[in-house]
Scaffold this motif. Structure first.
Motif, PDB file in Angstrom:
ATOM      1  N   VAL A 168       0.840  -1.204   0.000  1.00  0.00           N
ATOM      2  CA  VAL A 168       0.000   0.000   0.000  1.00  0.00           C
ATOM      3  C   VAL A 168       0.873   1.251   0.000  1.00  0.00           C
ATOM      4  CG1 VAL A 168      -1.873  -1.173   1.200  1.00  0.00           C
ATOM      5  CG2 VAL A 168      -0.156   0.054   2.523  1.00  0.00           C
ATOM      6  N   VAL A 180      -5.220  -3.537   5.486  1.00  0.00           N
ATOM      7  CA  VAL A 180      -5.475  -2.463   4.524  1.00  0.00           C
ATOM      8  C   VAL A 180      -6.758  -1.738   4.926  1.00  0.00           C
ATOM      9  CG1 VAL A 180      -5.931  -1.912   2.109  1.00  0.00           C
ATOM     10  CG2 VAL A 180      -4.334  -3.745   2.690  1.00  0.00           C
ATOM     11  N   VAL A 184      -3.637   0.567  -3.203  1.00  0.00           N
ATOM     12  CA  VAL A 184      -2.886  -0.683  -3.158  1.00  0.00           C
ATOM     13  C   VAL A 184      -2.161  -0.861  -4.487  1.00  0.00           C
ATOM     14  CG1 VAL A 184      -3.064  -3.186  -2.940  1.00  0.00           C
ATOM     15  CG2 VAL A 184      -4.548  -1.712  -1.578  1.00  0.00           C
TER      16      VAL A 184
END
Length: 649
Positions: A136, A150, A156
């Motif tokens: 990320v 995440v 991403v």
């Protein structure tokens, strides 16, 4: 210590220990008759006998514990039959029979576990493709984190060869993703800005930046895994019946053995009947097929809700399909603008239509808005009031005017005068396979616009493929006009056409088909078709990968936007049900032959248990055949045929 614990808890530990003791006992029996001690009650007790009893104890302890636990919840199961037979054999001095029965049962149980795990291989593979890490962008740098860490909205990075860790939308870059784990399609799909991506898919080239919209348990892959787990554990109607049958069958075997024992005075015969009467293959015959069938379907991008729906799908003989988004691509484009209003031109008609459609959720609204934007028309702002009229169109108040966009029935409802010219234009456009919409401003007809939706490339193969899968009739249920429906239906080869239907009319059409004795599967978009989907015996959602609701609620969810997955799903359901029937026959024939062998002589407890366990394995291996991929090729093209609608509205 941990290694010792792992060894003892391994599924093969007990069979190996018990088997070793039996071999040692047999060798001692061949080479020596060494007697440990002798009593008046037992007579000579040889070392080989002790080893046989030890083997029975090693293999039978877990069986006895399982039987006692089952009795604690008022269940008389297979473990109890084996336990009674083994204990009885020891009491009457048949040590070899006791050891052989328990050891064979333990070996069979281990083999069952090993082979059953293969029937769940599809679920294991789905779990295996779940990504562990994600790359990320945080504070301008690429940071590797756990996939579950995440945060929704983060960017991403997906590089060549990497797994996509989240569901999301491509915001930059291009690439090709292998989506086989989600849709079952083996060909990589090109992705660019604005496209959706799914967790668990694999990059086969390119560089993508993805904005995360679903993470962890909120990804499509997680929902698929959850759905498959639930489906594989859900019982079919036949399985429920077999469970009830087993609840009476097992006590019946105990009673039968007791009656034979008392009647003949032959305790060995009674104990042998207990062993050969074990309904192991019968109990496992259905669930193992369901697990394998649902697992195979999941690998092919087909989610089936459970065993009951799998059984029902195998009975489907009528498939009802919506037109828009099912037979067609679901992305219509503007094709015609017919000006009818005095003092109006093309821009006026299209402009008023676009202003009205800005407040509409109808699938055709996008085509109007895209066309208006392409022609540079001003339709900014939202209507003051929007009122959808089911099955007829939309009524909007905007820019101080009332605007109607819909079919002739809408104009009739609002008593719009001089609508004959509009009706003729509607009929002409519909005859060309287009969907016309009348635009009225105030009490005057402004004109007619028309849109057309491209028929899917493989739609013409669908009917033949469904017929090949055992479906007798394919029916179109559409809210579109009869002429449009007939134009599409004749091109595709639909058996029956039901046109100009409101959502409740589609429900009625499905109900009438069911009342005629048909088992109906309905394929639709889940919005206008919701009542019909709920009424149908099987509701099918196509292209469900992007819809969490479809994955959770559809009886069958086709993850790929691929029509040919439907006959594939029905074909697999029929294969699975046939497999279940084969397994039931194998189990019943085995028990019947063993009972005959015992009564006629020649079948001992050990032989009975060996054949019993062999039948269980045969049933499992037979079910595992469902795991093999079977493709259903599209039939060769054939001339389209014109069919007349059966129901009229």
């Amino acid at each position: 210590m941990s290694n010792l614990h792992n060894a003892l808890t391994n599924r093969w530990a007990i069979p190996v220990i018990s088997g070793t003791l039996i071999i040692a006992a047999l060798l001692l029996g061949w080479f020596t008759e060494f007697t440990l001690f002798s009593t008046a009650l037992t007579g000579d007790v040889r070392l080989g006998d002790v080893l046989m009893v030890a083997a029975a104890a090693v293999a039978g302890t877990r069986i006895l514990i399982s039987a006692i636990r089952a009795l604690g919840v008022k269940v008389i199961g297979i473990d109890l039959l084996v336990s009674i037979a083994a204990i009885g054999a020891i009491i009457i001095g048949e040590y070899w029979e006791a050891a052989a029965v328990t050891a064979l049962f333990a070996i069979g149980h281990a083999l069952e576990q090993a082979t059953l795990s293969k029937t769940r291989s599809a679920l294991a593979e789905l779990v295996a493709v779940a990504p562990d890490v994600a790359l990320v962008m945080r504070d301008g740098a690429q940071v590797e984190v756990a996939a579950g860490a995440v945060v929704t909205g983060e960017t991403v990075i997906v590089k060549n060869g990497a797994k996509v860790p989240v569901d999301g939308e491509v915001i930059d870059g291009t690439g090709a993703l292998d989506e086989a784990s989600i849709t079952g399609e083996s060909i990589p799909v090109e992705k660019m800005i604005g496209d959706r991506v799914f967790a668990g898919t694999v990059s086969r080239g390119g560089f993508l930046q993805v904005r995360a919209t679903g993470v962890g348990a909120d990804t499509t892959l997680a929902r698929i895994i959850h759905r498959v787990e639930e489906a594989q554990d859900a019982k079919a109607k036949t399985q429920v019946f077999m469970d009830r049958f087993s609840a009476w069958y097992t006590p019946g075997i105990i009673l039968l053995a007791l009656v034979f024992g008392l009647a003949t005075g032959d305790v060995v015969l009674a104990l042998t009947l207990l062993v050969i009467g074990c309904p192991g293959a019968l109990v496992i015959s259905i669930p193992v097929s369901i697990v394998a069938g649902i697992g195979r379907a999941a690998k092919d991008g087909i989610l089936i809700k459970g065993g009951e729906f799998l059984e029902t799908s195998a009975k489907v003989d009528v498939v009802a399909v919506d037109k828009t988004g099912t037979l067609t691509r679901g992305r219509p484009e503007l094709t015609d603008v017919v000006v009818l209003g005095a003092g109006m031109d093309r821009a006026d008609v299209l402009g008023w239509a676009a202003r009205a459609e800005t407040g509409s959720e109808h699938p055709l609204a996008g085509a109007v808005l895209r066309a208006a934007a392409a022609e540079g028309l001003d339709f900014t702002g939202l209507p003051d009031e929007t009122q959808p009229v089911a099955g007829k169109g939309i009524v909007v108040h905007t820019h101080g005017r009332r605007v109607l966009v819909g079919n002739p029935a809408l104009l009739e409802q609002f008593a719009i005068p001089n609508a004959d010219a509009a009706a003729r234009a509607v009929e002409d456009l519909a005859a060309q396979g287009r969907t016309p919409m009348i635009v009225a401003v105030g009490d005057e007809v402004a004109g007619v616009i028309a849109v057309a939706d491209e028929v899917r490339d493989n739609a013409s193969h669908l009917v033949d493929a469904l017929h090949a899968a055992g479906v007798k009739k394919v029916v179109m249920l559409t809210g579109d006009t009869r002429l449009v429906a007939e134009a599409i239906g004749s091109q595709v080869g639909i058996d029956e056409i039901h046109a100009s239907l409101l959502p409740e009319d589609k429900l009625d059409a499905v109900a009438r088909l069911q009342a005629a004795g048909h088992t109906v599967a309905m394929v639709g978009d889940g919005v206008n078709d919701a009542p019909a989907l709920a009424t149908a015996d099987i509701g099918v959602a196509m292209g469900a990968a992007g819809s969490a609701v479809a994955v959770e609620t559809a009886d069958i969810a086709l993850m790929a936007d691929n029509l040919m997955k439907l006959p594939e799903a029905i074909g697999l359901a029929k294969r699975t049900v046939n497999n279940m029937r084969q397994n039931i026959v194998i189990a019943l024939v085995t028990v019947g032959l063993l009972v005959a062998g015992v009564l006629l002589g020649g079948v001992t407890m050990a032989i009975g248990m060996l054949v019993h366990e062999a039948s269980v394995l045969i049933v499992i291996v037979n079910a595992m055949r469902l795991l093999r991929p079977v493709r259903y090729p599209a039939p060769a093209p054939r001339p389209a045929r014109v069919t007349e609608p059966v129901l009229t509205r």
